[in-house]
Design an enzyme around this catalytic site. Structure first.
Site, PDB file in Angstrom:
ATOM      1  N   THR A  19       0.851  -1.195   0.000  1.00  0.00           N
ATOM      2  CA  THR A  19       0.000   0.000   0.000  1.00  0.00           C
ATOM      3  C   THR A  19       0.890   1.250   0.000  1.00  0.00           C
ATOM      4  OG1 THR A  19      -0.202   0.254   2.411  1.00  0.00           O
ATOM      5  CG2 THR A  19      -1.762  -1.242   1.340  1.00  0.00           C
ATOM      6  N   GLY A  20       0.378   2.308  -0.617  1.00  0.00           N
ATOM      7  CA  GLY A  20       1.143   3.561  -0.656  1.00  0.00           C
ATOM      8  C   GLY A  20       2.446   3.393  -1.397  1.00  0.00           C
ATOM      9  N   ALA A  21       2.383   2.696  -2.544  1.00  0.00           N
ATOM     10  CA  ALA A  21       3.615   2.406  -3.294  1.00  0.00           C
ATOM     11  C   ALA A  21       3.868   3.446  -4.380  1.00  0.00           C
ATOM     12  CB  ALA A  21       3.529   1.008  -3.896  1.00  0.00           C
ATOM     13  N   GLY A  24       7.988   7.392  -1.970  1.00  0.00           N
ATOM     14  CA  GLY A  24       8.599   7.179  -0.657  1.00  0.00           C
ATOM     15  C   GLY A  24       9.013   5.734  -0.395  1.00  0.00           C
ATOM     16  N   TYR A 171      -1.270  11.530  15.249  1.00  0.00           N
ATOM     17  CA  TYR A 171      -0.367  10.727  14.398  1.00  0.00           C
ATOM     18  C   TYR A 171       0.281   9.618  15.231  1.00  0.00           C
ATOM     19  CZ  TYR A 171       3.588   9.265  11.520  1.00  0.00           C
ATOM     20  OH  TYR A 171       4.492   8.496  10.813  1.00  0.00           O
TER      21      TYR A 171
HETATM   22  N1  LIG Z   1       9.443   9.071   6.359  1.00  0.00           N
HETATM   23  C1  LIG Z   1       9.626   8.914   7.662  1.00  0.00           C
HETATM   24  O1  LIG Z   1      10.493   9.555   8.291  1.00  0.00           O
HETATM   25  C2  LIG Z   1       8.766   7.952   8.424  1.00  0.00           C
HETATM   26  C3  LIG Z   1       9.020   7.774   9.783  1.00  0.00           C
HETATM   27  C4  LIG Z   1       8.254   6.883  10.498  1.00  0.00           C
HETATM   28  C5  LIG Z   1       7.257   6.165   9.867  1.00  0.00           C
HETATM   29  N2  LIG Z   1       7.008   6.372   8.557  1.00  0.00           N
HETATM   30  C6  LIG Z   1       5.906   5.592   7.950  1.00  0.00           C
HETATM   31  O2  LIG Z   1       6.330   5.057   6.716  1.00  0.00           O
HETATM   32  C7  LIG Z   1       5.187   4.845   5.879  1.00  0.00           C
HETATM   33  C8  LIG Z   1       5.505   5.364   4.480  1.00  0.00           C
HETATM   34  O3  LIG Z   1       5.637   6.774   4.540  1.00  0.00           O
HETATM   35  P1  LIG Z   1       6.642   7.588   3.597  1.00  0.00           P
HETATM   36  O4  LIG Z   1       7.662   8.179   4.484  1.00  0.00           O
HETATM   37  O5  LIG Z   1       7.051   6.783   2.426  1.00  0.00           O
HETATM   38  O6  LIG Z   1       5.655   8.775   3.152  1.00  0.00           O
HETATM   39  P2  LIG Z   1       5.187   9.258   1.703  1.00  0.00           P
HETATM   40  O7  LIG Z   1       6.346   9.437   0.810  1.00  0.00           O
HETATM   41  O8  LIG Z   1       4.298  10.437   1.981  1.00  0.00           O
HETATM   42  O9  LIG Z   1       4.328   8.047   1.178  1.00  0.00           O
HETATM   43  C9  LIG Z   1       3.080   7.759   1.740  1.00  0.00           C
HETATM   44  C10 LIG Z   1       2.300   6.905   0.782  1.00  0.00           C
HETATM   45  O10 LIG Z   1       0.997   6.667   1.362  1.00  0.00           O
HETATM   46  C11 LIG Z   1       0.023   6.966   0.378  1.00  0.00           C
HETATM   47  N3  LIG Z   1      -1.243   7.382   0.946  1.00  0.00           N
HETATM   48  C12 LIG Z   1      -1.525   8.492   1.648  1.00  0.00           C
HETATM   49  N4  LIG Z   1      -2.843   8.543   1.929  1.00  0.00           N
HETATM   50  C13 LIG Z   1      -3.397   7.446   1.376  1.00  0.00           C
HETATM   51  C14 LIG Z   1      -4.719   6.953   1.302  1.00  0.00           C
HETATM   52  N5  LIG Z   1      -5.743   7.608   1.834  1.00  0.00           N
HETATM   53  N6  LIG Z   1      -4.924   5.796   0.657  1.00  0.00           N
HETATM   54  C15 LIG Z   1      -3.909   5.127   0.089  1.00  0.00           C
HETATM   55  N7  LIG Z   1      -2.636   5.549   0.100  1.00  0.00           N
HETATM   56  C16 LIG Z   1      -2.397   6.695   0.732  1.00  0.00           C
HETATM   57  C17 LIG Z   1       0.638   8.084  -0.447  1.00  0.00           C
HETATM   58  O11 LIG Z   1      -0.058   8.158  -1.651  1.00  0.00           O
HETATM   59  P3  LIG Z   1      -0.264   9.553  -2.455  1.00  0.00           P
HETATM   60  O12 LIG Z   1       0.884   9.580  -3.396  1.00  0.00           O
HETATM   61  O13 LIG Z   1      -1.560   9.407  -3.145  1.00  0.00           O
HETATM   62  O14 LIG Z   1      -0.259  10.650  -1.447  1.00  0.00           O
HETATM   63  C18 LIG Z   1       2.072   7.581  -0.567  1.00  0.00           C
HETATM   64  O15 LIG Z   1       2.178   6.626  -1.580  1.00  0.00           O
HETATM   65  C19 LIG Z   1       4.024   5.547   6.578  1.00  0.00           C
HETATM   66  O16 LIG Z   1       3.229   4.578   7.218  1.00  0.00           O
HETATM   67  C20 LIG Z   1       4.696   6.440   7.605  1.00  0.00           C
HETATM   68  O17 LIG Z   1       3.871   6.668   8.743  1.00  0.00           O
HETATM   69  C21 LIG Z   1       7.738   7.235   7.810  1.00  0.00           C
END
Ligand SMILES: NC(=O)c1ccc[n+]([C@@H]2O[C@H](COP(=O)([O-])OP(=O)(O)OC[C@H]3O[C@@H](n4cnc5c(N)ncnc54)[C@H](OP(=O)(O)O)[C@@H]3O)[C@@H](O)[C@H]2O)c1
Length: 312
Positions: A19-21, A24, A171
């Site tokens: 999911t969310g691929a 990021g 969050y």
């Molecule tokens: N980056 C960090 O420092 C960090 C730290 C701790 C945990 N995390 C966790 O890592 C995971 C990935 O985050 P990331 O850092 O890769 O962030 P990201 O680059 O913002 O990617 C998030 C992904 O989730 C998708 N998404 C958002 N809302 C959605 C919805 N309603 N339905 C389906 N998909 C949705 C986004 O799609 P769109 O392109 O459509 O927006 C995007 O593909 C998350 O669970 C986050 O909480 C990240």
């Protein structure tokens, strides 16, 4: 020995849904799984971004539309996946939001709780029949270091809270819910004799789209400083989820995160979990609340085969 993508075993013959691929860490996770031979389904809110991501992933990547903020969309996505494949080897619950601009999901939930937790709770339940009896199958749920900031799990009163979209507490609670869900799912799978296991992972800190949304003003200098000093590349930050998904030595019920700098960066090793995440009663309460709010029912522990049905 440091675990790296070179250690990801051959994934040929396996099917993974991430999911969310579209960007990021999810894109990175999908890319590595595809490079190792998996058929990868990118579950994305925005199909055009998904198609662009699939081109970068290569291999047998395909896209399914999924908006985790809409239970109707979750049901449609699960239906489409069930129509395309007769088994899943990996489900990576990766998508997430932090401080989104909107105040509520389509179903009226506070967005962190609704997207990060409830959407994945429903999706997993609806896809579980494809995974449950598959040897080596895994559900990986991506949590966060921030789960440690949450003193308690979300309660019924938080589900529709107004203003939570700008709240660090909301969050953090949603990421605690991710970890509690991963643990409780594992316990229920193990109790029912399922072949599949559930594992949690967190990426430490990584400069991704997650940080582009509108953090509360007081937090901006703190997060900018932390990102400057501590953040790692998405390729490295994806390692804990990739290891949780593919290393047979990682046990079900486990939780992985980076090895260095207080789990902010470097490697993929067993991670610390907060006391709140280990509260078994709270996990059961959250599970029941999630069933009530989503209408997706998982069968009772041990009572019948572990399956998900739809109550509405
Ligand atoms: N980056 C960090 O420092 C960090 C730290 C701790 C945990 N995390 C966790 O890592 C995971 C990935 O985050 P990331 O850092 O890769 O962030 P990201 O680059 O913002 O990617 C998030 C992904 O989730 C998708 N998404 C958002 N809302 C959605 C919805 N309603 N339905 C389906 N998909 C949705 C986004 O799609 P769109 O392109 O459509 O927006 C995007 O593909 C998350 O669970 C986050 O909480 C990240």
């Amino acid at each position: 020995m440091v675990w790296s993508t070179a250690d990801v075993p051959d994934q040929r013959g396996r099917t993974a849904l991430v999911t969310g691929a579209s960007g990021g860490l999810g894109l990175e996770t999908a890319r590595v799984l595809a490079r190792r031979g998996a058929r990868v389904i990118l579950a994305c809110r925005d199909v055009e971004r998904g198609i662009a991501a699939a081109a970068r992933v290569g291999g047998m990547a395909e896209v399914v539309r999924l908006d985790l903020g809409s239970l109707a969309s979750v049901r449609q996505a699960a239906e489409r996946v069930r129509g395309r494949v007769d088994r899943l080897d990996l489900l990576v619950n990766n998508a997430g939001v932090m401080f989104p601009a909107y105040r509520h999901t389509r179903d009226g939930f506070e967005p962190h709780f609704g997207v990060n937790h409830l959407g994945h709770f429903a999706l997993t339940g609806l896809l579980l029949p494809l995974l449950r009896d598959v040897p080596g199958a895994r559900v990986v749920t991506v949590s966060s270091l921030a789960h440690r900031l949450a003193a308690r799990a979300p309660r019924a009163g938080d589900a529709h809270a107004d203003g939570g979209h700008r709240s660090v507490a909301a969050y953090s609670r949603s990421k605690l819910a991710n970890l509690m869900f991963a643990r409780e799912l594992h316990r229920r799978l193990a109790d029912s004799g399922a072949a599949a296991v559930s594992v949690a992972a967190h990426p430490g800190l990584s400069r991704t789209g997650l940080w582009h949304a509108g953090a509360p003003v007081w937090l901006r200098p703190v997060s900018a400083g932390a990102l400057r000093r501590l953040a790692q590349d998405p390729a490295e930050a994806a390692l804990p989820a990739l290891r949780a998904a593919t290393d047979p030595l990682v046990p079900g019920g486990g939780h992985l995160g980076p090895a260095g700098l207080s789990e902010c960066r470097g490697g993929a090793v067993p991670a610390r979990s907060s006391r709140a995440s280990r509260d078994e009663l709270a996990r059961i309460r959250l599970w029941e609340l999630s069933q009530d709010l989503t209408g997706v029912r998982y069968a009772r522990r041990g009572a019948e085969r572990f399956a998900a049905g739809t109550a509405r």
